[in-house]
Design a protein around this motif. Sequence first.
Motif, PDB file in Angstrom:
ATOM      1  N   ALA A  91       0.107  42.811 -43.123  1.00  0.00           N
ATOM      2  CA  ALA A  91       0.940  41.949 -43.922  1.00  0.00           C
ATOM      3  C   ALA A  91       1.351  40.710 -42.907  1.00  0.00           C
ATOM      4  CB  ALA A  91       2.039  42.888 -44.359  1.00  0.00           C
ATOM      5  N   HIS A  92       1.684  41.206 -41.751  1.00  0.00           N
ATOM      6  CA  HIS A  92       2.157  40.210 -40.775  1.00  0.00           C
ATOM      7  C   HIS A  92       0.867  39.180 -40.670  1.00  0.00           C
ATOM      8  CE1 HIS A  92       5.588  42.408 -40.199  1.00  0.00           C
ATOM      9  NE2 HIS A  92       5.959  41.353 -39.275  1.00  0.00           N
ATOM     10  N   ILE A  93      -0.178  39.463 -40.648  1.00  0.00           N
ATOM     11  CA  ILE A  93      -1.360  38.795 -40.420  1.00  0.00           C
ATOM     12  C   ILE A  93      -1.416  37.432 -41.630  1.00  0.00           C
ATOM     13  CG2 ILE A  93      -3.850  38.221 -40.105  1.00  0.00           C
ATOM     14  CD1 ILE A  93      -3.833  41.303 -38.552  1.00  0.00           C
ATOM     15  N   LEU A  94      -1.367  38.240 -42.743  1.00  0.00           N
ATOM     16  CA  LEU A  94      -1.342  37.243 -43.942  1.00  0.00           C
ATOM     17  C   LEU A  94      -0.101  36.222 -43.987  1.00  0.00           C
ATOM     18  CD1 LEU A  94      -2.382  40.069 -46.638  1.00  0.00           C
ATOM     19  CD2 LEU A  94      -3.840  38.231 -45.825  1.00  0.00           C
ATOM     20  N   MET A  95       1.082  36.886 -43.527  1.00  0.00           N
ATOM     21  CA  MET A  95       2.207  35.955 -43.553  1.00  0.00           C
ATOM     22  C   MET A  95       2.194  34.781 -42.518  1.00  0.00           C
ATOM     23  SD  MET A  95       5.484  38.269 -44.143  1.00  0.00           S
ATOM     24  CE  MET A  95       5.195  39.517 -43.029  1.00  0.00           C
ATOM     25  N   LEU A  96       1.309  35.219 -41.261  1.00  0.00           N
ATOM     26  CA  LEU A  96       1.181  34.236 -40.196  1.00  0.00           C
ATOM     27  C   LEU A  96       0.269  33.166 -40.750  1.00  0.00           C
ATOM     28  CD1 LEU A  96       0.924  36.293 -37.211  1.00  0.00           C
ATOM     29  CD2 LEU A  96       2.397  34.568 -37.438  1.00  0.00           C
ATOM     30  N   TYR A  97      -0.806  33.471 -41.470  1.00  0.00           N
ATOM     31  CA  TYR A  97      -1.829  32.579 -42.000  1.00  0.00           C
ATOM     32  C   TYR A  97      -1.028  31.778 -42.999  1.00  0.00           C
ATOM     33  CZ  TYR A  97      -5.822  30.798 -44.759  1.00  0.00           C
ATOM     34  OH  TYR A  97      -6.645  30.003 -45.394  1.00  0.00           O
ATOM     35  N   ILE A  98      -0.196  32.214 -44.149  1.00  0.00           N
ATOM     36  CA  ILE A  98       0.301  31.436 -45.270  1.00  0.00           C
ATOM     37  C   ILE A  98       1.593  30.504 -44.474  1.00  0.00           C
ATOM     38  CG2 ILE A  98       2.164  31.746 -47.101  1.00  0.00           C
ATOM     39  CD1 ILE A  98       0.397  34.198 -47.830  1.00  0.00           C
ATOM     40  N   THR A  99       2.293  30.955 -43.426  1.00  0.00           N
ATOM     41  CA  THR A  99       2.900  30.035 -42.987  1.00  0.00           C
ATOM     42  C   THR A  99       2.569  29.001 -42.194  1.00  0.00           C
ATOM     43  OG1 THR A  99       4.528  32.058 -42.422  1.00  0.00           O
ATOM     44  CG2 THR A  99       5.137  30.288 -41.238  1.00  0.00           C
ATOM     45  N   TRP A 100       1.166  29.215 -41.652  1.00  0.00           N
ATOM     46  CA  TRP A 100       0.587  28.384 -40.893  1.00  0.00           C
ATOM     47  C   TRP A 100       0.058  27.144 -41.906  1.00  0.00           C
ATOM     48  CZ3 TRP A 100      -0.566  25.857 -36.812  1.00  0.00           C
ATOM     49  CH2 TRP A 100      -1.837  24.862 -36.732  1.00  0.00           C
ATOM     50  N   LEU A 101      -0.449  27.742 -43.237  1.00  0.00           N
ATOM     51  CA  LEU A 101      -0.585  26.488 -44.188  1.00  0.00           C
ATOM     52  C   LEU A 101       0.597  25.744 -44.751  1.00  0.00           C
ATOM     53  CD1 LEU A 101      -3.017  28.545 -46.721  1.00  0.00           C
ATOM     54  CD2 LEU A 101      -3.785  27.156 -44.811  1.00  0.00           C
ATOM     55  N   MET A 102       1.677  26.496 -44.833  1.00  0.00           N
ATOM     56  CA  MET A 102       2.932  25.793 -44.972  1.00  0.00           C
ATOM     57  C   MET A 102       3.339  24.617 -44.077  1.00  0.00           C
ATOM     58  SD  MET A 102       6.515  27.364 -45.993  1.00  0.00           S
ATOM     59  CE  MET A 102       7.873  26.178 -46.471  1.00  0.00           C
TER      60      MET A 102
END
Length: 198
Positions: A91-102
Amino acid sequence: MNRALDLYCRALSFACAVIMAVMLVLVFGNVVLRYFFQTSWLISEELSRWLFVWMVFIGAIVALRERGHLGTDMVLVRLPAKARRACVVVAHILMLYITWLMLLGSWDQTVINTGTEAPVSGFPVSVFYFCGVVFSCSALVVLAYDLWRLLTGRVPDHELVMIQESEELAALPVHQELVDATDRDGRATHDTAAGKNP
């Protein structure tokens, strides 16, 4: 690092309080001016809207740090400790990726709107979009630090649920006791329903 993040979030909480006070003055002052003096601050509506967006994004950083975001934990709390830890890492890896896109999207909008002025205040519209950059950079640091703590085993098993099921349940100690009982014995609910002693 932990202390630095705590100090940073405390400063952000203070900034939220200041923004709320300024919004109150702008909105309430505008109402008084309209009803009693037949005039108004033209900048009030636009500026208070921008401040509200900034306050939401700043508050989201603090909530992320304090694990105050709402989510569902009914599956996570029933998993064994190792499976729960693996799910939280993913979940943290996915959140990091989405936050990077943001971050990329917010930065692009900030650059694009640098030369665009707001219709009333004349401020650059890029200021409005820059709150996304501030949130993304801060969230990346918080999430990366939490992920490092997870991978190095510095997060105890009872802290692996990093969300709140609801504001009401989070305030009830009974909810935590139920979660703890489920962790100790997955058959507790089944045995109680069958009329057996757990």
